[in-house]
Design an enzyme around this catalytic site. Structure first.
Site, mmCIF file in Angstrom:
data_model
loop_
_atom_site.group_PDB
_atom_site.id
_atom_site.type_symbol
_atom_site.label_atom_id
_atom_site.label_comp_id
_atom_site.label_asym_id
_atom_site.label_seq_id
_atom_site.Cartn_x
_atom_site.Cartn_y
_atom_site.Cartn_z
ATOM 1 N N HIS A 134 3.215 0.168 -6.780
ATOM 2 C CA HIS A 134 3.365 -0.077 -5.344
ATOM 3 C C HIS A 134 3.432 -1.577 -5.051
ATOM 4 O O HIS A 134 4.310 -2.033 -4.300
ATOM 5 C CB HIS A 134 2.184 0.553 -4.604
ATOM 6 C CG HIS A 134 2.122 0.207 -3.150
ATOM 7 N ND1 HIS A 134 2.675 1.004 -2.173
ATOM 8 C CD2 HIS A 134 1.582 -0.860 -2.502
ATOM 9 C CE1 HIS A 134 2.470 0.453 -0.988
ATOM 10 N NE2 HIS A 134 1.796 -0.687 -1.162
ATOM 11 N N GLU A 135 2.526 -2.352 -5.631
ATOM 12 C CA GLU A 135 2.475 -3.787 -5.334
ATOM 13 C C GLU A 135 3.711 -4.519 -5.879
ATOM 14 O O GLU A 135 4.281 -5.388 -5.208
ATOM 15 C CB GLU A 135 1.200 -4.402 -5.916
ATOM 16 C CG GLU A 135 -0.089 -3.870 -5.309
ATOM 17 C CD GLU A 135 -0.155 -4.067 -3.802
ATOM 18 O OE1 GLU A 135 0.481 -5.003 -3.281
ATOM 19 O OE2 GLU A 135 -0.851 -3.270 -3.133
ATOM 20 N N HIS A 138 6.737 -4.110 -3.639
ATOM 21 C CA HIS A 138 6.801 -5.025 -2.490
ATOM 22 C C HIS A 138 7.549 -6.305 -2.876
ATOM 23 O O HIS A 138 8.361 -6.822 -2.113
ATOM 24 C CB HIS A 138 5.394 -5.403 -2.026
ATOM 25 C CG HIS A 138 4.772 -4.419 -1.095
ATOM 26 N ND1 HIS A 138 5.396 -3.964 0.048
ATOM 27 C CD2 HIS A 138 3.547 -3.803 -1.123
ATOM 28 C CE1 HIS A 138 4.590 -3.120 0.684
ATOM 29 N NE2 HIS A 138 3.473 -2.998 -0.008
ATOM 30 N N GLU A 197 5.551 -0.219 3.560
ATOM 31 C CA GLU A 197 4.489 0.367 2.756
ATOM 32 C C GLU A 197 4.952 1.682 2.117
ATOM 33 O O GLU A 197 4.736 1.917 0.928
ATOM 34 C CB GLU A 197 3.252 0.616 3.622
ATOM 35 C CG GLU A 197 2.480 -0.630 3.985
ATOM 36 C CD GLU A 197 1.919 -1.330 2.764
ATOM 37 O OE1 GLU A 197 1.397 -0.631 1.862
ATOM 38 O OE2 GLU A 197 2.000 -2.567 2.700
#
Length: 289
Positions: A134-135, A138, A197
């Site tokens: 997920h990070e 980004h 997100e």
């Protein structure tokens, strides 16, 4: 002059559109990659000067291992799709920092920090892969660039509104600015944050699947996150979607990620090579991550 200013803004937005890999979503990028990376690296270096790195060698090694596999998966995906130049300025770095916060972050350029407070929720390598996928998403999706661009447009719009209200009473001007500020914050900036997100959740599933981690682990991870508590702020006033929203959308995206995961697992057992490409490009406004 007002019409010219508005026209310049519209033209700039039209010619500053890019797209997010995997999802194909169009995004506004008014800020150059070099500007974002310079600012990011400066902030990251300042943070690391005061951050307390974890002395837990086992946990630190796990963060570095899982982070390295996610980074390799991203590079594999980009190379498979002829986009390796988009990562040319990335220099991956993974740190575990002593902090009780249940959090992690990835700066543009590939600087990743995991807080020790999130490890009881991740539990193992696969749970950590959910977070790091997920990070990293980004960063590679250039969400920071996009957010800065959105803020630039919002600030320009505020200045333009002031010129349009020129000659009105002070009370009218104040009311107009308050309405504009609330409208852009609740109507544009915050929902846009939630879209990012959820998009990072989607990309993260793909990246962890390529890295060899079962994407199905994302569901129990977010269930644990929900049980660990968190903000009670209504979703429409938060930059992050509720955990229930995340779980629902992840369930919708899992078949795509599992198809990649299973294919790669089967191919690795038979020593075959495979190329991973997105199953579809999302160019409409109905993508719900």
């Amino acid at each position: 002059m007002k019409k010219i200013s508005l026209l310049v803004l519209i033209i700039a937005c039209i010619y500053a559109c890019g797209s997010v890999p995997v999802t194909g979503r169009k995004q506004l990028t008014l800020v150059s990659d070099s500007e974002v990376l310079t600012l990011s690296l400066s902030n990251y270096n300042e943070y690391m000067k005061t951050a307390k790195k974890s002395t837990n060698q086992t946990a630190t090694a796990m963060v570095v291992k899982v982070g390295g596999k996610i980074a390799a998966a991203v590079e594999y995906y980009y190379k498979s799709n002829g986009m390796e130049d988009m990562l040319k300025n990335f220099a991956w770095e993974f740190n575990l920092v002593e902090d009780a916060s249940v959090n992690a972050f990835c700066m543009p350029g590939g600087k990743i920090v995991v807080y020790t407070g999130i490890l009881p929720v991740t539990k193992d390598e696969t749970g950590l892969a959910v977070v790091l996928g997920h990070e990293v998403a980004h960063a590679v999706a250039k969400h920071a660039n996009e957010r800065l661009s959105q803020q630039m447009v919002a600030e320009y719009g505020s200045v333009l509104l002031g010129s349009l209200l020129d000659g009105a009473s002070d009370q009218t001007k104040t009311l107009g600015q308050q309405i504009y500020g609330l409208g852009t914050q609740v109507g544009i900036m915050l929902p846009f944050g939630r879209k990012q997100e959820l998009e990072a959740d989607h990309l993260g599933l793909i990246f962890m699947a390529i890295a060899g981690y079962n994407p199905e682990a994302a569901i129990p991870f977010w269930q644990r996150m929900s049980q660990s508590g968190g903000s009670s702020m209504p979703e429409f006033l938060s930059t992050h979607p509720s955990n229930d929203t995340r779980i629902t959308d992840i369930q919708k995206e899992l078949p795509e990620a599992m198809k990649i995961y299973n294919a790669l697992q089967n191919n690795s057992s038979t020593h075959k090579n495979t190329t991973v490409t997105p199953s579809s490009s999302r160019t409409d406004e109905n993508w719900h991550f």
